[in-house]
Motif scaffolding. Structure first.
Motif, short mmCIF file in Angstrom:
data_model
loop_
_atom_site.label_atom_id
_atom_site.label_comp_id
_atom_site.label_asym_id
_atom_site.label_seq_id
_atom_site.Cartn_x
_atom_site.Cartn_y
_atom_site.Cartn_z
N MET A 234 32.17 -49.73 80.19
CA MET A 234 32.46 -48.61 79.30
C MET A 234 33.65 -48.96 78.40
SD MET A 234 30.08 -46.54 80.12
CE MET A 234 30.53 -45.10 79.15
N GLY A 235 33.45 -48.88 77.10
CA GLY A 235 34.52 -49.17 76.15
C GLY A 235 34.17 -50.34 75.26
N SER A 236 34.57 -50.26 74.00
CA SER A 236 34.32 -51.34 73.05
C SER A 236 35.52 -51.49 72.11
CB SER A 236 33.05 -51.06 72.24
OG SER A 236 32.76 -52.10 71.35
N PRO A 237 36.27 -52.58 72.21
CA PRO A 237 36.15 -53.66 73.17
C PRO A 237 36.35 -53.15 74.61
CG PRO A 237 37.67 -54.24 71.40
CD PRO A 237 37.42 -52.79 71.29
N SER A 238 35.85 -53.90 75.57
CA SER A 238 35.94 -53.47 76.96
C SER A 238 37.35 -53.62 77.48
CB SER A 238 34.97 -54.29 77.83
OG SER A 238 35.27 -55.66 77.74
N MET A 239 37.59 -53.03 78.63
CA MET A 239 38.91 -53.07 79.25
C MET A 239 39.33 -54.51 79.56
SD MET A 239 40.20 -51.20 82.78
CE MET A 239 40.46 -49.57 82.08
N ASN A 240 40.59 -54.83 79.29
CA ASN A 240 41.14 -56.12 79.71
C ASN A 240 41.30 -56.11 81.23
OD1 ASN A 240 41.75 -57.31 77.01
ND2 ASN A 240 43.11 -55.55 76.86
N LEU A 241 40.80 -57.13 81.90
CA LEU A 241 40.89 -57.26 83.36
C LEU A 241 41.57 -58.59 83.66
CD1 LEU A 241 37.33 -55.93 84.13
CD2 LEU A 241 39.47 -54.79 84.75
N VAL A 242 42.82 -58.52 84.12
CA VAL A 242 43.66 -59.70 84.21
C VAL A 242 44.13 -59.92 85.66
CG1 VAL A 242 45.67 -60.88 83.24
CG2 VAL A 242 44.49 -59.11 81.90
N PRO A 243 43.91 -61.11 86.23
CA PRO A 243 44.45 -61.40 87.56
C PRO A 243 45.98 -61.32 87.56
CG PRO A 243 42.84 -63.06 86.90
CD PRO A 243 43.14 -62.24 85.69
N ALA A 244 46.54 -60.66 88.56
CA ALA A 244 47.99 -60.48 88.64
C ALA A 244 48.40 -60.40 90.10
CB ALA A 244 48.41 -59.21 87.90
N LYS A 245 49.69 -60.62 90.34
CA LYS A 245 50.22 -60.51 91.71
C LYS A 245 51.22 -59.37 91.75
CE LYS A 245 50.60 -63.90 94.57
NZ LYS A 245 50.95 -65.14 95.31
N VAL A 246 51.10 -58.54 92.80
CA VAL A 246 52.02 -57.40 92.96
C VAL A 246 53.28 -57.89 93.67
CG1 VAL A 246 52.30 -55.06 93.86
CG2 VAL A 246 50.04 -55.85 93.13
N ARG A 247 54.44 -57.55 93.09
CA ARG A 247 55.72 -57.96 93.66
C ARG A 247 56.71 -56.81 93.65
NH1 ARG A 247 56.54 -63.63 90.44
NH2 ARG A 247 55.00 -64.87 91.58
N GLU A 248 57.78 -56.99 94.43
CA GLU A 248 58.89 -56.05 94.38
C GLU A 248 60.10 -56.78 93.83
OE1 GLU A 248 61.05 -52.66 97.17
OE2 GLU A 248 59.61 -54.06 98.04
N GLU A 249 60.67 -56.28 92.73
CA GLU A 249 61.82 -56.91 92.10
C GLU A 249 62.88 -55.86 91.80
OE1 GLU A 249 60.75 -59.07 88.61
OE2 GLU A 249 59.63 -60.62 89.69
N ASN A 250 64.05 -56.04 92.37
CA ASN A 250 65.17 -55.12 92.12
C ASN A 250 64.79 -53.67 92.37
OD1 ASN A 250 66.77 -57.35 91.20
ND2 ASN A 250 65.76 -57.19 89.19
N GLY A 251 64.04 -53.45 93.46
CA GLY A 251 63.66 -52.09 93.83
C GLY A 251 62.50 -51.52 93.04
N ARG A 252 61.91 -52.33 92.16
CA ARG A 252 60.76 -51.87 91.36
C ARG A 252 59.51 -52.64 91.77
NH1 ARG A 252 60.89 -53.23 86.02
NH2 ARG A 252 62.05 -55.10 86.60
N THR A 253 58.38 -51.97 91.69
CA THR A 253 57.10 -52.65 91.93
C THR A 253 56.56 -53.13 90.59
OG1 THR A 253 56.64 -51.23 93.84
CG2 THR A 253 54.77 -52.41 92.86
N VAL A 254 56.33 -54.43 90.51
CA VAL A 254 55.85 -55.02 89.24
C VAL A 254 54.59 -55.82 89.51
CG1 VAL A 254 58.21 -55.16 88.35
CG2 VAL A 254 57.19 -57.17 89.51
N VAL A 255 53.86 -56.13 88.42
CA VAL A 255 52.76 -57.09 88.50
C VAL A 255 53.14 -58.30 87.67
CG1 VAL A 255 50.83 -55.60 89.10
CG2 VAL A 255 51.55 -55.75 86.71
N ALA A 256 52.90 -59.48 88.22
CA ALA A 256 53.23 -60.73 87.53
C ALA A 256 51.96 -61.39 87.04
CB ALA A 256 53.98 -61.66 88.48
N LEU A 257 51.95 -61.74 85.74
CA LEU A 257 50.79 -62.37 85.10
C LEU A 257 51.16 -63.78 84.67
CD1 LEU A 257 50.58 -59.20 84.69
CD2 LEU A 257 49.12 -59.69 82.76
N ALA A 258 50.34 -64.74 85.06
CA ALA A 258 50.61 -66.14 84.73
C ALA A 258 50.43 -66.37 83.22
CB ALA A 258 49.67 -67.05 85.51
N ARG A 259 51.23 -67.30 82.69
CA ARG A 259 51.10 -67.70 81.28
C ARG A 259 51.18 -69.22 81.21
NH1 ARG A 259 54.91 -63.83 77.60
NH2 ARG A 259 56.51 -64.35 79.14
#
Length: 371
Positions: A234-259
């Motif tokens: 559903m959607g055009s362009p379709s939703m971006n689906l990106v592999p990521a890792k969930v981490r905790e940094e400085n008390g925040r929950t973040v997702v890290a994406l490789a580049r």
């Protein structure tokens, strides 16, 4: 109580199960769109509602009445086919009135009904023509008129616009929506075109391989997909689906994406942090629509969590009112939808604004939504 009820519907052809326990309930006056890729079972489901296909197990009820064993003519439904199915030797008026004539409706009533429907569809000037003298769009209007003249409880549309060119498809889509708003009759509409589904429906049922993936309003389906298939379809362009890792940094929950060739991009998960607490250290699929990734000046000022990040621009695609910008994250091409005058150039770096309020997260193994 729901007006059209599809209760654990199963269809088998020999040992092949085509529909696998479909449950859908819609209120009277709803516009239900059955959408999915070719072969998902949507046309089979429509045929079972119409009585053109037998039901292996389960029930179809219209207005509280079980219709499984009723002949199509007894179900008080009208169907519009992809192929128009007009009688070539009859005029437009005769095609529209044919069903009424077969039911023994008086000539004066038939003529009044034809006049009413032809005015509604703006085909009064075509009534004396034969189908061979009509364009594709005109033929489709006649096919719709033949259904409308009956004033049934439910209209069934089987990919009625797929034979039309792109512009005419948009025009006819508007006509169908206007008709529904005027009449308020329950409609079940089959399409593989998710743009048609989003623009026409009050409720959408997304099917895949005979299984109901998600049922809800267009906004629910688009903004809160329950799995990767719905998010991507559903959607055009379709939703971006990106592999990521969930981490905790400085008390925040973040997702890290490789580049490639540079440091990871970390994005604050904002309001989703609590739901992602059990995913710390795990891989997820980050889902974000192109319109939720913009240039910095085009970001939603009401969003609670917007992350600005500099990314390399791979491709720039001007599209009139918007500019689609492609970058690479997590080994995937990621599409951003920026303003038409956004200052971005291919092979250079630019500021991207990620609206993380709109982000969703999926388990890569099960492809089900986790946050």
């Amino acid at each position: 109580m729901a007006f059209l009820e599809i209760d654990h519907l199963v269809k088998r052809f020999g040992s092949t199960e085509v529909l696998k326990g479909i449950d859908i309930s819609v209120d009277e006056g709803a516009f239900l769109v059955l959408v999915g890729p070719s072969g998902c079972g949507k046309s089979t489901l429509l045929s079972m509602i119409a009585g053109l296909d037998t039901i292996t197990s389960g029930e179809v009820r219209i207005g509280g009445r079980r219709v499984n064993e009723l002949h199509p003519s007894k179900r008080d439904i009208a169907m519009v086919f992809q192929s128009y199915a007009l009688y070539p030797n009859m005029t437009v008026a005769e095609n529209i009135a044919f069903g009424l004539e077969m039911r023994g409706v008086a000539k004066s009533e038939r003529e009044a009904a034809v006049a009413r429907v032809s005015e509604m569809l703006q085909i009064g000037h075509l009534l004396k023509r034969k189908p061979s003298q009509l364009s594709g769009g005109q033929r489709q209007r006649v096919a719709m008129g033949r259904a409308l003249v009956r004033d049934p409880q439910v209209f069934l549309f089987d990919e009625p616009l797929s034979n039309l060119d792109a512009k005419l498809r948009v025009d006819m889509r508007t006509e169908i929506k206007r008709l529904h708003e005027r009449m308020g009759t329950t409609i079940v509409y089959v399409t593989h075109d998710q743009i048609e589904a989003m623009t026409l429906a009050t409720q959408i049922a997304v099917l895949r391989d005979g299984v109901l993936q998600q049922f809800g309003t267009p906004a629910e389906i688009y903004n809160n997909p329950v799995n990767v298939f719905v998010a991507d379809f559903m959607g055009s362009p379709s939703m971006n689906l990106v592999p990521a890792k969930v981490r905790e940094e400085n008390g925040r929950t973040v997702v890290a994406l490789a580049r490639t060739g540079e440091a990871e991009l970390t994005l604050d998960t904002g309001a989703a942090a609590q739901k992602l607490a059990g995913q710390i250290g795990r891989e997820v699929l980050l889902g974000v629509r192109p319109e939720a990734i913009t240039d910095a000046d085009g970001a939603d000022r009401n969003a609670r969590t917007v992350v600005d990040a500099e990314c390399h621009v791979d491709v720039v695609e001007p599209a009139g009112s918007d500019t689609f910008v492609v970058t690479s994250l997590g080994g995937k091409h990621v599409i951003a939808r920026m303003r038409s005058d956004a200052a971005v150039r291919a092979k250079e770096r630019a500021r991207f604004a990620f609206n993380m309020d709109k982000a969703v997260y999926f388990d890569p193994a099960t492809e089900k939504r986790v946050a």
